[in-house]
Design a protein around this motif. Structure first.
Motif, PDB file in Angstrom:
ATOM      1  N   ILE A  87       0.877  -1.178   0.000  1.00 57.10           N
ATOM      2  CA  ILE A  87       0.000   0.000   0.000  1.00 57.10           C
ATOM      3  C   ILE A  87       0.907   1.218   0.000  1.00 57.10           C
ATOM      4  CG2 ILE A  87      -1.681   1.317   1.365  1.00 57.10           C
ATOM      5  CD1 ILE A  87      -2.516  -1.371   2.660  1.00 57.10           C
ATOM      6  N   TYR A  88       0.655   2.173  -0.876  1.00 58.75           N
ATOM      7  CA  TYR A  88       1.448   3.406  -0.799  1.00 58.75           C
ATOM      8  C   TYR A  88       0.532   4.612  -0.867  1.00 58.75           C
ATOM      9  CZ  TYR A  88       1.332   3.666  -6.010  1.00 58.75           C
ATOM     10  OH  TYR A  88       0.959   3.734  -7.325  1.00 58.75           O
ATOM     11  N   ALA A  89       1.020   5.718  -0.329  1.00 56.69           N
ATOM     12  CA  ALA A  89       0.197   6.926  -0.265  1.00 56.69           C
ATOM     13  C   ALA A  89       1.077   8.150  -0.053  1.00 56.69           C
ATOM     14  CB  ALA A  89      -0.798   6.818   0.887  1.00 56.69           C
ATOM     15  N   GLY A  90       0.990   9.102  -0.966  1.00 58.77           N
ATOM     16  CA  GLY A  90       1.556  10.415  -0.673  1.00 58.77           C
ATOM     17  C   GLY A  90       0.811  10.937   0.546  1.00 58.77           C
ATOM     18  N   ALA A  91       1.526  11.560   1.467  1.00 58.88           N
ATOM     19  CA  ALA A  91       0.909  11.919   2.746  1.00 58.88           C
ATOM     20  C   ALA A  91      -0.124  13.028   2.653  1.00 58.88           C
ATOM     21  CB  ALA A  91       1.998  12.351   3.725  1.00 58.88           C
ATOM     22  N   GLN A  92      -0.050  13.842   1.606  1.00 59.13           N
ATOM     23  CA  GLN A  92      -0.669  15.176   1.638  1.00 59.13           C
ATOM     24  C   GLN A  92      -2.195  15.227   1.496  1.00 59.13           C
ATOM     25  OE1 GLN A  92       1.707  14.230  -0.547  1.00 59.13           O
ATOM     26  NE2 GLN A  92       1.071  14.609  -2.634  1.00 59.13           N
ATOM     27  N   LYS A  93      -2.880  14.164   1.963  1.00 58.89           N
ATOM     28  CA  LYS A  93      -4.342  14.248   2.073  1.00 58.89           C
ATOM     29  C   LYS A  93      -4.687  14.011   3.551  1.00 58.89           C
ATOM     30  CE  LYS A  93      -4.221  13.880  -2.543  1.00 58.89           C
ATOM     31  NZ  LYS A  93      -4.343  14.948  -3.517  1.00 58.89           N
ATOM     32  N   ASN A  94      -4.775  12.747   3.934  1.00 57.07           N
ATOM     33  CA  ASN A  94      -5.220  12.448   5.300  1.00 57.07           C
ATOM     34  C   ASN A  94      -4.101  12.095   6.271  1.00 57.07           C
ATOM     35  OD1 ASN A  94      -8.011  12.859   5.058  1.00 57.07           O
ATOM     36  ND2 ASN A  94      -8.228  10.915   3.962  1.00 57.07           N
ATOM     37  N   MET A  95      -2.855  12.072   5.795  1.00 63.19           N
ATOM     38  CA  MET A  95      -1.804  11.683   6.728  1.00 63.19           C
ATOM     39  C   MET A  95      -1.001  12.866   7.239  1.00 63.19           C
ATOM     40  SD  MET A  95       1.016   8.631   6.667  1.00 63.19           S
ATOM     41  CE  MET A  95       2.553   9.462   6.332  1.00 63.19           C
ATOM     42  N   GLY A  96      -0.671  13.799   6.362  1.00 63.31           N
ATOM     43  CA  GLY A  96       0.154  14.911   6.811  1.00 63.31           C
ATOM     44  C   GLY A  96       0.402  15.886   5.681  1.00 63.31           C
ATOM     45  N   PRO A  97       1.468  16.680   5.801  1.00 67.65           N
ATOM     46  CA  PRO A  97       1.759  17.643   4.744  1.00 67.65           C
ATOM     47  C   PRO A  97       2.509  16.966   3.593  1.00 67.65           C
ATOM     48  CG  PRO A  97       3.315  17.914   6.556  1.00 67.65           C
ATOM     49  CD  PRO A  97       2.414  16.752   6.921  1.00 67.65           C
ATOM     50  N   ALA A  98       2.681  17.643   2.491  1.00 65.94           N
ATOM     51  CA  ALA A  98       3.471  17.128   1.377  1.00 65.94           C
ATOM     52  C   ALA A  98       4.907  16.885   1.830  1.00 65.94           C
ATOM     53  CB  ALA A  98       3.453  18.128   0.224  1.00 65.94           C
ATOM     54  N   GLY A  99       5.584  15.952   1.148  1.00 74.43           N
ATOM     55  CA  GLY A  99       6.998  15.742   1.410  1.00 74.43           C
ATOM     56  C   GLY A  99       7.339  14.389   1.996  1.00 74.43           C
ATOM     57  N   VAL A 100       6.320  13.600   2.335  1.00 74.87           N
ATOM     58  CA  VAL A 100       6.586  12.253   2.816  1.00 74.87           C
ATOM     59  C   VAL A 100       5.572  11.299   2.184  1.00 74.87           C
ATOM     60  CG1 VAL A 100       5.245  12.556   4.958  1.00 74.87           C
ATOM     61  CG2 VAL A 100       7.012  10.798   4.860  1.00 74.87           C
ATOM     62  N   THR A 101       6.000  10.070   1.964  1.00 71.63           N
ATOM     63  CA  THR A 101       5.166   9.048   1.336  1.00 71.63           C
ATOM     64  C   THR A 101       5.141   7.833   2.245  1.00 71.63           C
ATOM     65  OG1 THR A 101       6.126   9.788  -0.751  1.00 71.63           O
ATOM     66  CG2 THR A 101       4.818   7.769  -0.818  1.00 71.63           C
ATOM     67  N   LEU A 102       3.950   7.363   2.532  1.00 75.69           N
ATOM     68  CA  LEU A 102       3.815   6.155   3.358  1.00 75.69           C
ATOM     69  C   LEU A 102       3.826   4.919   2.465  1.00 75.69           C
ATOM     70  CD1 LEU A 102       3.055   4.705   6.069  1.00 75.69           C
ATOM     71  CD2 LEU A 102       0.655   5.086   5.429  1.00 75.69           C
ATOM     72  N   VAL A 103       4.620   3.927   2.844  1.00 74.90           N
ATOM     73  CA  VAL A 103       4.598   2.639   2.164  1.00 74.90           C
ATOM     74  C   VAL A 103       4.420   1.550   3.223  1.00 74.90           C
ATOM     75  CG1 VAL A 103       5.955   0.949   0.848  1.00 74.90           C
ATOM     76  CG2 VAL A 103       6.029   3.369   0.210  1.00 74.90           C
ATOM     77  N   ILE A 104       3.431   0.687   3.010  1.00 82.93           N
ATOM     78  CA  ILE A 104       3.244  -0.481   3.880  1.00 82.93           C
ATOM     79  C   ILE A 104       3.457  -1.694   2.985  1.00 82.93           C
ATOM     80  CG2 ILE A 104       1.651  -1.709   5.415  1.00 82.93           C
ATOM     81  CD1 ILE A 104       0.129   0.945   5.773  1.00 82.93           C
ATOM     82  N   ILE A 105       4.510  -2.420   3.249  1.00 82.89           N
ATOM     83  CA  ILE A 105       4.898  -3.501   2.333  1.00 82.89           C
ATOM     84  C   ILE A 105       5.075  -4.809   3.080  1.00 82.89           C
ATOM     85  CG2 ILE A 105       7.333  -2.771   2.473  1.00 82.89           C
ATOM     86  CD1 ILE A 105       7.741  -3.901  -0.346  1.00 82.89           C
ATOM     87  N   LYS A 106       4.553  -5.867   2.481  1.00 83.66           N
ATOM     88  CA  LYS A 106       4.736  -7.219   3.012  1.00 83.66           C
ATOM     89  C   LYS A 106       6.203  -7.579   2.800  1.00 83.66           C
ATOM     90  CE  LYS A 106       1.666 -11.197   3.037  1.00 83.66           C
ATOM     91  NZ  LYS A 106       0.480 -11.765   2.357  1.00 83.66           N
ATOM     92  N   ASP A 107       6.843  -8.028   3.873  1.00 88.50           N
ATOM     93  CA  ASP A 107       8.292  -8.217   3.784  1.00 88.50           C
ATOM     94  C   ASP A 107       8.700  -9.260   2.751  1.00 88.50           C
ATOM     95  OD1 ASP A 107       8.500  -6.314   5.732  1.00 88.50           O
ATOM     96  OD2 ASP A 107       8.728  -7.745   7.380  1.00 88.50           O
ATOM     97  N   ASP A 108       7.827 -10.211   2.449  1.00 86.69           N
ATOM     98  CA  ASP A 108       8.271 -11.227   1.484  1.00 86.69           C
ATOM     99  C   ASP A 108       8.279 -10.706   0.042  1.00 86.69           C
ATOM    100  OD1 ASP A 108       5.598 -11.353   0.763  1.00 86.69           O
ATOM    101  OD2 ASP A 108       5.239 -13.285   1.722  1.00 86.69           O
ATOM    102  N   LEU A 109       7.946  -9.420  -0.129  1.00 87.62           N
ATOM    103  CA  LEU A 109       8.028  -8.824  -1.464  1.00 87.62           C
ATOM    104  C   LEU A 109       9.414  -8.235  -1.768  1.00 87.62           C
ATOM    105  CD1 LEU A 109       5.032  -9.209  -1.917  1.00 87.62           C
ATOM    106  CD2 LEU A 109       4.857  -6.842  -2.627  1.00 87.62           C
ATOM    107  N   PHE A 110      10.248  -8.109  -0.747  1.00 88.71           N
ATOM    108  CA  PHE A 110      11.568  -7.513  -0.970  1.00 88.71           C
ATOM    109  C   PHE A 110      12.324  -8.266  -2.075  1.00 88.71           C
ATOM    110  CE2 PHE A 110      11.564  -6.233   3.790  1.00 88.71           C
ATOM    111  CZ  PHE A 110      10.910  -5.043   3.497  1.00 88.71           C
ATOM    112  N   HIS A 111      12.897  -7.507  -2.980  1.00 93.01           N
ATOM    113  CA  HIS A 111      13.753  -8.084  -4.042  1.00 93.01           C
ATOM    114  C   HIS A 111      13.033  -9.070  -4.940  1.00 93.01           C
ATOM    115  CE1 HIS A 111      17.218  -6.082  -2.553  1.00 93.01           C
ATOM    116  NE2 HIS A 111      16.992  -6.525  -1.340  1.00 93.01           N
TER     117      HIS A 111
END
Lengths: 355, 355
Positions: free
Chosen positions: B185-209
């Motif tokens: 799941i990814y989301a630019g912060a600048q709606k419901n999370m916070g101000p512009a300039g940060v991006t939230l990523v929630i990633i299942k660890d078995d997806l790495f590489h």
């Protein structure tokens, strides 16, 4: 009042904090916070334009260069530089002057061929290599102009006929440079430009697409240049605070004026290091940085004692990086001479305590 | 008092602005601004940890996922997702529900093979496609959960056995989701999370590489996960303000409570659009977004008149995106019911003026 000698993110002028704080409540009399305005609003477009104009003016950026405000810090430039400049069959030349220079080269190696033209790793990066050869068939030459950890700085651009890329994260806007000598300059903002979260790139336009690689737009300098740094939502607040800081620098008399102040600040501190028998500098004298002053003592016990005294005297952030030890005083643009004097006074006090 | 219906960067709670403004002067009684503290300081490490913990708690993120705070916005994720998840010989499946979904697919195509499984482009993206097939050999399926421009939202995760990636930039934290149904799941912060300039990523660890590609570290999810979002200097202030905003959301009763409020806010506004003979909604009724409410009038003259009245009534940011026209009221978490009522009252006032 704290004296903030932190290596970065670092001190900015108090008036910048005041103005930034106010804009978080009410930006430019819009009745809205700077954090809730659209990046496409007229007001914010003016912020980006003014920030760009201030960079252009303060650094005398000539025609033919684009000024970009990106995200991802210098670390993202470690990848974007070779992606944009290094063709599949090309070779890039890197000068190794410390951890950040090494990382830049390491990341470039994941993308193409890299030649390290010289390294001062043999003496823990305490000097800047000289008299090395840069291959004339290199796609570009990359170096780091100031090495925060080791307290060394490259004051003269190395001579070469190939395009030159410089990571100026920790000394940009601290001294005059001739931008026309460089093809690409990049800098994480969080030393002398503004808060963390924005990266300045000054790129000669004829470098666009030089690698010939197919790039996602977000990694393509030209996509950002064409969009005036608005290819996607920019880091609004970090750019705004950078603008405030650049206004402050301009009002101070610009880069030429701050350079004179920085020379004096560094001289006062190095003079005390050289005079005071308890301290010694770690960097080669001719390569001493004007931004990060590294120095040590003879024994860890004394160092701990000096750190404790420094803390009592409200000196913040002077513990050295673990790879050099001792102390590091970062004396960026916004650090005042009175903070330098506070540190020197503390060094003298320490000396007197031990006589 | 302005009612900020802007599409993003957007309204955040007033108390968040107050606290953020204060921290720009003095962060956490350190005597230093949040803009000048080291990202390696104990104080800031605690900010990152608390922000991560709040995301975990508010979204019930299960074990086996990493929560990352990155830079570059959703646009950078358009590239990072395929770089990390799409092998050289693989294929990715994309659902096309509007400009941002199209861009995500376009950027992925520069990296590997992409199949568009369905598109609502035939009707200007005014609905969410249903009953399409997602190839079971796709490396992943990507969709955009909320389409800000067109005012449509995907409330049910599409059924598929392949790893699912969702761009939730404009509806994350506005409603309950079952994170375990998603792989990234990814989301630019600048709606419901916070101000512009940060991006939230929630990633299942078995997806790495999973792509098997050699990646520069800055584009490698695992490098960021291993470093606890401190692979390089993070966007300190944007993360800090996100923490303040998540604290506010938690105090409000969390995502479940705000979802109920969001349902009510959207219902009040859509009811008025459906009732008032001067306005009509543009999105298919079953796909209407709870975040961005798009509506139009019969003639441009009337629209200009309504915009003028809205401005008089302190309603900000309700002009529609040029590709839909008319109006767009973005009614994110921090927008209050009293702002909704102010808009509805203005719509009624307009109706009365024309009777």
């Amino acid at each position: 009042m704290k004296h903030n000698f932190g290596a970065g993110p670092c001190i900015l002028p108090q008036e910048v904090f005041q103005e930034a704080s106010q804009a978080v409540i009410d930006f430019n009399n819009t009745g809205l916070s700077i954090l809730e305005i659209s990046h496409r609003s007229k007001e914010f477009e003016e912020v980006v334009k003014e920030t760009e104009q201030l960079v252009k003016e303060l650094l005398n950026v000539p025609m033919g260069y684009s000024i970009l405000f990106l995200q991802g810090g210098a670390s993202q430039q470690f990848a974007m530089v070779p992606l944009n400049l290094l063709p599949e069959n090309g070779k890039a030349a890197y000068l190794d002057t410390g951890v950040w220079a090494t990382k830049a080269a390491k990341e470039a190696k994941k993308i193409g061929q890299v030649e390290i033209v010289a390294s001062s790793g043999d003496q823990n990066y305490s000097y800047i290599p000289k008299n090395y050869q840069i291959p004339s068939d290199a796609s570009y030459f990359h170096f780091t102009s100031n090495n925060t950890i080791y307290g060394t700085e490259v004051f003269e651009k190395p001579q070469t006929s190939v395009p030159t890329v410089v990571d100026m994260s920790s000394d940009i806007l601290s001294r005059s440079i001739d931008v026309s000598q460089y093809d690409l300059i990049y800098a994480g903002a969080q030393k002398n430009m503004g808060p963390a979260g924005v990266t300045l790139v000054i790129i000669k336009d004829d470098l666009f697409h030089k690698s010939g690689r197919t790039l996602p737009s977000i990694f393509d300098y030209e996509a950002h240049a064409k969009a005036g740094s608005m290819y996607n939502t920019p880091p609004v607040f970090s750019i705004f605070v950078s603008m405030l800081n650049l206004r402050w620098l301009k009002a101070k008399g610009g880069v030429e004026a701050i350079e004179q102040e920085n020379i004096i600040k560094a001289r006062i501190l190095y003079d005390e290091i050289d005079r005071n028998p308890f301290f010694k500098g770690t960097a080669a004298v001719e390569d001493r940085s004007r931004m990060n002053v590294t120095f040590v003592m003879d024994t860890p016990e004394l160092e701990a004692e000096f750190l404790a005294l420094a803390k009592e005297r409200n000196l913040v952030g002077i513990k050295g990086h673990r790879s050099v030890g001792g102390f590091r005083a970062s004396i960026y643009n916004a650090l005042t001479i009175s903070s330098i004097n506070a540190l020197v006074d503390t060094m003298r006090e320490f000396e007197e305590n031990h006589q």
